[in-house]
Design a protein around this motif. Structure first.
Motif, mmCIF file in Angstrom:
data_model
loop_
_atom_site.group_PDB
_atom_site.id
_atom_site.type_symbol
_atom_site.label_atom_id
_atom_site.label_comp_id
_atom_site.label_asym_id
_atom_site.label_seq_id
_atom_site.Cartn_x
_atom_site.Cartn_y
_atom_site.Cartn_z
ATOM 1 N N SER A 188 -12.613 1.014 -5.088
ATOM 2 C CA SER A 188 -11.570 -0.011 -4.972
ATOM 3 C C SER A 188 -11.176 -0.301 -3.529
ATOM 4 O O SER A 188 -10.693 -1.383 -3.228
ATOM 5 N N ASP A 189 -11.379 0.655 -2.634
ATOM 6 C CA ASP A 189 -11.037 0.433 -1.225
ATOM 7 C C ASP A 189 -12.199 -0.144 -0.416
ATOM 8 O O ASP A 189 -12.122 -0.234 0.803
ATOM 9 N N ARG A 223 -18.139 1.077 4.579
ATOM 10 C CA ARG A 223 -17.114 0.260 3.914
ATOM 11 C C ARG A 223 -17.456 -1.210 4.107
ATOM 12 O O ARG A 223 -17.856 -1.632 5.188
#
Length: 121
Positions: A68-69, A99
């Motif tokens: 989710s991040d 990320r």
């Protein structure tokens, strides 16, 4: 002609998750929880992870599903991590330090209904 056997609940959930993953367009990503919501299984992010971890669905764009991040779920030194980064970058997705950058997660239904117009999510 015999009737087609009814799929079990487990098979139905698996089918729904796989359809939701296939619906993520190239160059975009979604979190495990978002995939669960799109599949009609809110709160079942771990189920999505378990289905994807089987790795038995050829051609599935699994690499578009993240935490989710925005982080890649695989350990940074694993071959799967490197493959996911490579696949995402090949689709034009910016990945830095494991990320995804520059993409916001799709808002939840609650966020769409209850956030102030133009305000933070």
């Amino acid at each position: 002609m015999p009737a087609k056997p009814k799929e079990s609940r487990v098979q139905e959930q698996r089918r729904q998750v796989l359809e939701a993953v296939r619906a993520v367009p190239p160059g975009q990503v979604a979190g495990y929880g978002e995939i669960a919501r799109r599949a009609g299984l809110p709160g079942r992010a771990r189920l999505v992870a378990r289905i994807l971890s089987a790795g038995d669905e050829p051609g599935l764009p699994w690499h578009r599903v993240l935490r989710s991040d925005g982080r890649i779920a695989f350990p940074p030194d694993s071959p799967a991590f490197a493959e996911q980064v490579q696949r995402l970058r090949a689709e034009g997705v910016r990945v830095e330090g494991g990320r995804v950058r520059g993409q916001r997660a799709a808002p939840s239904l609650d966020e769409m209904l209850w956030s102030p117009p133009g305000g933070p999510r």
